[in-house]
Design a protein around this motif. Structure first.
Motif, mmCIF file in Angstrom:
data_model
loop_
_atom_site.group_PDB
_atom_site.id
_atom_site.type_symbol
_atom_site.label_atom_id
_atom_site.label_comp_id
_atom_site.label_asym_id
_atom_site.label_seq_id
_atom_site.Cartn_x
_atom_site.Cartn_y
_atom_site.Cartn_z
ATOM 1 N N GLY A 1 0.652 -1.210 -0.124
ATOM 2 C CA GLY A 1 -0.037 -0.148 0.081
ATOM 3 C C GLY A 1 0.821 1.200 -0.168
ATOM 4 N N TYR A 2 2.366 1.078 -0.012
ATOM 5 C CA TYR A 2 2.938 2.300 -0.034
ATOM 6 C C TYR A 2 4.240 2.266 -0.705
ATOM 7 C CZ TYR A 2 -0.011 3.067 4.078
ATOM 8 O OH TYR A 2 -1.208 2.939 4.955
ATOM 9 N N GLU A 3 4.809 3.177 -1.072
ATOM 10 C CA GLU A 3 6.269 3.190 -1.722
ATOM 11 C C GLU A 3 7.142 4.515 -1.160
ATOM 12 O OE1 GLU A 3 5.688 3.226 -6.008
ATOM 13 O OE2 GLU A 3 5.488 5.397 -5.937
ATOM 14 N N LEU A 4 8.294 4.410 -1.515
ATOM 15 C CA LEU A 4 9.142 5.680 -1.010
ATOM 16 C C LEU A 4 9.796 6.128 -2.168
ATOM 17 C CD1 LEU A 4 10.367 6.715 1.715
ATOM 18 C CD2 LEU A 4 12.455 5.143 1.387
ATOM 19 N N GLN A 5 9.501 7.363 -2.259
ATOM 20 C CA GLN A 5 10.034 8.134 -3.454
ATOM 21 C C GLN A 5 11.628 8.448 -3.069
ATOM 22 O OE1 GLN A 5 7.845 8.415 -6.162
ATOM 23 N NE2 GLN A 5 9.369 9.216 -7.422
ATOM 24 N N VAL A 6 12.650 7.969 -3.475
ATOM 25 C CA VAL A 6 13.974 7.932 -2.919
ATOM 26 C C VAL A 6 14.512 9.423 -3.416
ATOM 27 C CG1 VAL A 6 16.398 7.174 -2.817
ATOM 28 C CG2 VAL A 6 13.998 5.598 -2.949
ATOM 29 N N THR A 7 15.222 10.065 -2.489
ATOM 30 C CA THR A 7 15.962 11.145 -2.825
ATOM 31 C C THR A 7 17.223 11.264 -2.313
ATOM 32 O OG1 THR A 7 15.284 12.187 -0.657
ATOM 33 C CG2 THR A 7 13.976 12.787 -2.288
#
Length: 430
Positions: free
Chosen positions: A84-90
């Motif tokens: 249900g979630y993901e991480l937009q990596v920076t």
């Protein structure tokens, strides 16, 4: 803000940092997809070159499997993901780069994976099985604590055996003979006379030279004992307990069951009361199913248990086995002494016996006779006989094998996947 993957649902839209390992990766043009894990769960990290920058993007593309690092990014909801979630990596800060990790995404043989069990535990499948195991343990403590049981820890080294010594690991205890425990039951009976209702949870050992998918040399058992409980009272506790742990897994391990491809509709049918058939009825049923060679007085093997279970949608109790094929401490049926007040609980879908239990003999003279009939040492069981000399009462108990129960609920085929480091007939490494 440093968090864990299991906490990301509390930080939607926020920038967070998580300590992770790289489970797998793939890239497509200017986007890299990182499958990340931190022990609490798995999440996809998305690295977009134009947003994260050239350096972060190249680091993401070049990282090897199982490299450890701190990842920073913004939590986003992702309806396409079961999680249900993901991480937009920076940002990525490498901690340790793993080189030539042996368990690659390609298929490996079972023996290879077992040789690398210390690493295989990191995989999605093994993670899901262990999380289900943990939930069963948590729910077990919750069930017995809320039903007035006291946890008592029996010894692992014993001077006698509850079911004979033929399948026990023998050792020297200084100048005495000793065995690794195959059950804490006898000690739990003593505890029940002091605390009323008790349970134990600990390792047990069987030196049984079996290679079936249901057997381990070292496994864990939950063993309750209850004073003033007769056979029927014990069966009710067993079906309530099993229903409780199944429901807890269904409620709290949805994602893990999904990862394993478990058909949860079958588990949703598991609720008390459970069907019951006598050993006599089971023999007749087996004859009807083509097992004509099985005779009254013989114990059931895996094919027999599977055939019986196929006739029911829930776990089924088989009761009143012949006394001759059961341990010495089981209470005979007053109306029919050749059978005992016992039951095996057979799980559906071919997983076999998960519980064995009985009412215990509470009469001193009868217990002494049974000890002699089984050629056991009266001296070794003197303390056990004492329980029938000083305020004996009707009492019952049972033992649930954790690993078989985990296998059934999670739907995995072999019990070797249901314990972190399995001990098998030809395996004690790692």
């Amino acid at each position: 803000m440093k968090i864990t993957i299991s906490e990301v649902h509390q930080h939607i839209g926020e920038e967070v940092t998580i300590g992770v390992w790289l489970n797998n990766k793939r890239s497509s043009g200017k986007i890299a997809f990182l499958e990340l894990r931190d022990g609490t769960g798995f999440i996809q990290g998305v690295v977009v070159k134009n947003e994260a920058g050239e350096e972060v993007f190249q680091t993401a593309k070049s990282m090897s499997q199982e490299t450890s690092f701190y990842v920073t990014g913004t939590v986003r909801e992702d309806a396409r993901s079961p999680f249900g979630y993901e991480l937009q990596v920076t940002g990525i800060e490498i901690i340790h780069e793993a080189v030539d990790y042996p368990i690659t995404p390609k298929a490996h043989g079972t023996e290879f994976l077992m040789d690398h069990r210390h690493l295989w535990l990191r995989s999605r499948r093994q993670h899901a099985v262990m999380k289900i195991r943990n939930e069963i343990i948590r729910a077990t403590y919750e069930f017995f604590n809320t039903h007035g049981f006291t946890k008592i820890d029996p010894p692992i080294l014993t001077g006698s055996a509850p079911e004979g010594t033929t399948e026990l690991f023998h050792t020297k205890y200084f100048d005495e003979e000793a065995y690794l425990s195959q059950s804490g039951q006898l000690y739990m009976e003593a505890a029940a006379m002091a605390f009323g209702k008790v349970f134990s949870f600990g390792p047990t050992f069987r030196a049984e030279k079996s290679k079936t998918r249901r057997h381990l040399i070292e496994f864990w058992m939950i063993e309750p004992e209850m004073a003033f409980y007769e056979h029927e009272d014990s069966l009710k506790v067993q079906e309530q307990y099993v229903s409780y742990i199944v429901r807890s897994v269904l409620e709290n391990c949805k994602l893990d069951l999904h990862r394993l491809g478990r058909d949860t509709s079958k588990l949703e049918q598991v609720s008390a009361p459970f069907p019951r058939i006598t050993y006599d009825d089971a023999i007749e049923l087996l004859h009807e199913k083509g097992f004509e060679d099985i005779k009254w007085g013989e114990d059931f093997g895996a094919p027999h248990e599977t055939a019986i279970a196929e006739s029911f949608d829930k776990p089924v109790f088989i009761t009143h086995y012949p006394a001759a094929i059961k341990p010495f401490y089981m209470q005979p049926d007053a109306k029919r002494p050749e059978v005992v007040l016992c039951a095996d609980l057979i799980a559906p879908e071919g997983y076999g016996e998960i519980i064995g239990g009985s009412e215990r003999i509470n009469d001193y003279d009868l217990l002494l006779k049974r000890i002699k009939d089984f050629n056991l040492s009266e001296e070794a069981y003197k303390w056990y006989l004492d329980l029938r000399k000083y305020g004996s009462v009707p009492h019952s108990g049972f033992g649930l094998g954790l690993e078989r129960t985990v296998a059934w609920i999670s739907g995995v085929e072999h019990v070797r996947e249901t314990i972190p480091f399995p001990r098998l007939l030809n395996r004690i490494y790692p």
